[in-house]
Motif scaffolding. Structure first.
Motif, short mmCIF file in Angstrom:
data_model
loop_
_atom_site.label_atom_id
_atom_site.label_comp_id
_atom_site.label_asym_id
_atom_site.label_seq_id
_atom_site.Cartn_x
_atom_site.Cartn_y
_atom_site.Cartn_z
N PHE A 1 1.01 -1.08 -0.11
CA PHE A 1 0.24 0.24 -0.08
C PHE A 1 0.61 1.05 -0.18
CE2 PHE A 1 -1.39 3.59 2.72
CZ PHE A 1 -2.47 3.93 1.63
N PHE A 2 1.51 1.47 0.94
CA PHE A 2 2.99 2.02 1.26
C PHE A 2 3.48 2.74 -0.08
CE2 PHE A 2 2.15 2.30 5.80
CZ PHE A 2 1.20 3.13 6.25
N LYS A 3 4.03 1.95 -1.02
CA LYS A 3 5.01 1.98 -1.76
C LYS A 3 3.55 2.58 -3.19
CE LYS A 3 7.54 -1.40 -4.22
NZ LYS A 3 9.23 -0.87 -3.99
N LYS A 4 2.51 2.19 -2.86
CA LYS A 4 1.27 2.88 -3.89
C LYS A 4 1.34 4.45 -4.11
CE LYS A 4 -0.01 0.32 -7.37
NZ LYS A 4 0.12 -0.30 -8.68
N GLU A 5 0.69 4.65 -2.27
CA GLU A 5 0.84 6.21 -2.64
C GLU A 5 1.85 6.19 -2.22
OE1 GLU A 5 -1.41 8.52 0.50
OE2 GLU A 5 -2.02 6.61 -0.45
N LEU A 6 2.66 6.62 -2.05
CA LEU A 6 4.45 7.03 -2.03
C LEU A 6 4.50 7.53 -3.17
CD1 LEU A 6 6.24 6.60 1.24
CD2 LEU A 6 4.96 8.36 0.78
N LYS A 7 4.37 6.91 -4.61
CA LYS A 7 4.05 6.34 -5.78
C LYS A 7 5.67 5.63 -6.86
CE LYS A 7 0.87 9.26 -6.46
NZ LYS A 7 -0.44 9.17 -6.00
N GLY A 8 5.83 5.20 -5.50
CA GLY A 8 7.53 4.61 -5.67
C GLY A 8 8.03 4.64 -6.33
N LYS A 9 8.62 6.19 -6.30
CA LYS A 9 9.52 5.92 -6.51
C LYS A 9 11.34 5.51 -5.60
CE LYS A 9 7.78 11.12 -7.84
NZ LYS A 9 7.07 11.80 -7.00
N ASP A 10 12.07 5.61 -5.91
CA ASP A 10 13.25 4.68 -4.99
C ASP A 10 13.57 5.45 -3.97
OD1 ASP A 10 13.85 3.23 -7.57
OD2 ASP A 10 15.77 4.20 -7.60
N ALA A 11 13.67 6.91 -3.80
CA ALA A 11 13.53 7.59 -2.50
C ALA A 11 12.24 6.53 -1.47
CB ALA A 11 13.70 8.66 -2.41
N ASP A 12 11.19 7.29 -2.16
CA ASP A 12 10.32 6.92 -1.27
C ASP A 12 10.31 5.41 -1.00
OD1 ASP A 12 9.64 9.29 -0.97
OD2 ASP A 12 8.45 9.64 -2.67
N ASP A 13 10.54 4.37 -1.73
CA ASP A 13 10.56 2.96 -1.70
C ASP A 13 11.06 2.67 -0.23
OD1 ASP A 13 9.69 2.38 -3.56
OD2 ASP A 13 10.90 1.19 -4.36
N TYR A 14 12.14 3.52 0.26
CA TYR A 14 12.63 3.13 1.68
C TYR A 14 11.84 3.53 2.59
CZ TYR A 14 16.15 1.43 -1.05
OH TYR A 14 17.07 0.99 -1.83
N LYS A 15 11.17 4.98 2.35
CA LYS A 15 9.79 5.28 3.23
C LYS A 15 8.85 4.34 3.58
CE LYS A 15 10.54 10.23 2.00
NZ LYS A 15 10.06 11.32 2.22
N ALA A 16 8.19 3.35 2.88
CA ALA A 16 7.34 2.58 2.34
C ALA A 16 7.96 1.50 3.21
CB ALA A 16 7.03 2.16 1.24
N TYR A 17 9.18 1.18 3.18
CA TYR A 17 9.38 -0.30 3.90
C TYR A 17 9.83 1.05 5.43
CZ TYR A 17 11.27 -1.66 -0.26
OH TYR A 17 11.77 -2.13 -1.79
N LEU A 18 10.03 1.57 5.78
CA LEU A 18 10.27 1.50 7.81
C LEU A 18 8.81 2.23 7.84
CD1 LEU A 18 12.69 2.57 9.20
CD2 LEU A 18 12.02 4.94 7.61
N ILE A 19 8.08 2.76 7.34
CA ILE A 19 6.66 3.31 8.21
C ILE A 19 6.25 2.10 7.99
CG2 ILE A 19 4.77 4.24 7.33
CD1 ILE A 19 5.99 6.17 5.62
N SER A 20 6.47 0.78 7.38
CA SER A 20 5.40 -0.38 7.05
C SER A 20 6.11 -1.12 8.66
CB SER A 20 5.31 -1.15 6.21
OG SER A 20 4.87 -0.02 4.99
N PHE A 21 7.45 -0.77 8.54
CA PHE A 21 8.09 -1.63 9.61
C PHE A 21 8.16 -1.30 11.53
CE2 PHE A 21 11.80 -2.16 12.51
CZ PHE A 21 12.02 -3.09 13.04
N ILE A 22 7.97 -0.11 11.28
CA ILE A 22 7.30 0.92 12.39
C ILE A 22 6.38 0.36 13.33
CG2 ILE A 22 7.24 3.10 13.15
CD1 ILE A 22 9.66 3.73 11.81
N PHE A 23 5.14 0.37 11.84
CA PHE A 23 3.53 0.31 12.36
C PHE A 23 3.18 -1.06 12.49
CE2 PHE A 23 -0.52 -0.52 9.80
CZ PHE A 23 -1.45 -0.25 11.39
N SER A 24 4.28 -2.64 11.99
CA SER A 24 4.42 -3.12 12.28
C SER A 24 4.67 -3.86 13.74
CB SER A 24 5.45 -4.35 11.50
OG SER A 24 4.98 -5.61 11.43
N VAL A 25 5.57 -2.94 13.92
CA VAL A 25 6.41 -3.21 15.73
C VAL A 25 5.21 -2.59 16.66
CG1 VAL A 25 7.97 -2.35 16.90
CG2 VAL A 25 9.23 -3.01 14.79
#
Length: 127
Positions: A55-79
């Motif tokens: 979801f966050f990769k689509k929400e952040l438009k999938g730009k390379d820099a934003d991919d890492y935001k998607a990973y980080l947000i998802s990880f923090i959200f999961s924890v």
């Protein structure tokens, strides 16, 4: 895939995990397998994190820099989700108790999900 469908899927996954983690454990069949509880926590949070990464990769438009935001947000959200579920198990259920090792299994599932998403970036970007 439209981001609205990915959001609905992530919310459904979150709801299923919440239900199974907060339901009366006497209603769950007993499985005689060592550490099955930790394996289930790992798998739940692996799936949880992957669904939110999509979801966050689509929400952040999938730009390379934003991919890492998607990973980080998802990880923090999961924890934080896992910690919240453990607190709710202690506060709202009689047949369950919070467990630090469950939180560790949750976090490990989230870490593996993030590294898996990075490893399968090309395939995930096609979704």
């Amino acid at each position: 895939m439209p981001k609205q469908l990915l959001l609905i899927w992530a919310i459904i996954c979150s709801g299923i995990i919440t239900y199974f983690c907060l339901t009366d454990s006497s209603n769950i069949p007993t499985v005689n397998f060592p550490s099955i509880d930790k394996i289930v926590h790992f798998c739940f949070h692996f799936g949880f994190t992957i669904s939110w990464i999509l979801f966050f990769k689509k929400e952040l438009k999938g730009k390379d820099a934003d991919d890492y935001k998607a990973y980080l947000i998802s990880f923090i959200f999961s924890v934080f989700f896992g910690i919240t579920i453990e607190i709710l198990q202690s506060a709202l259920t009689v047949t369950r108790a919070s467990d630090v090792t469950d939180v560790l299994a949750n976090a490990l599932g989230a870490v593996v999900a993030v590294f898996s998403a990075i490893g399968f970036k090309k395939q995930i970007d096609k979704i």
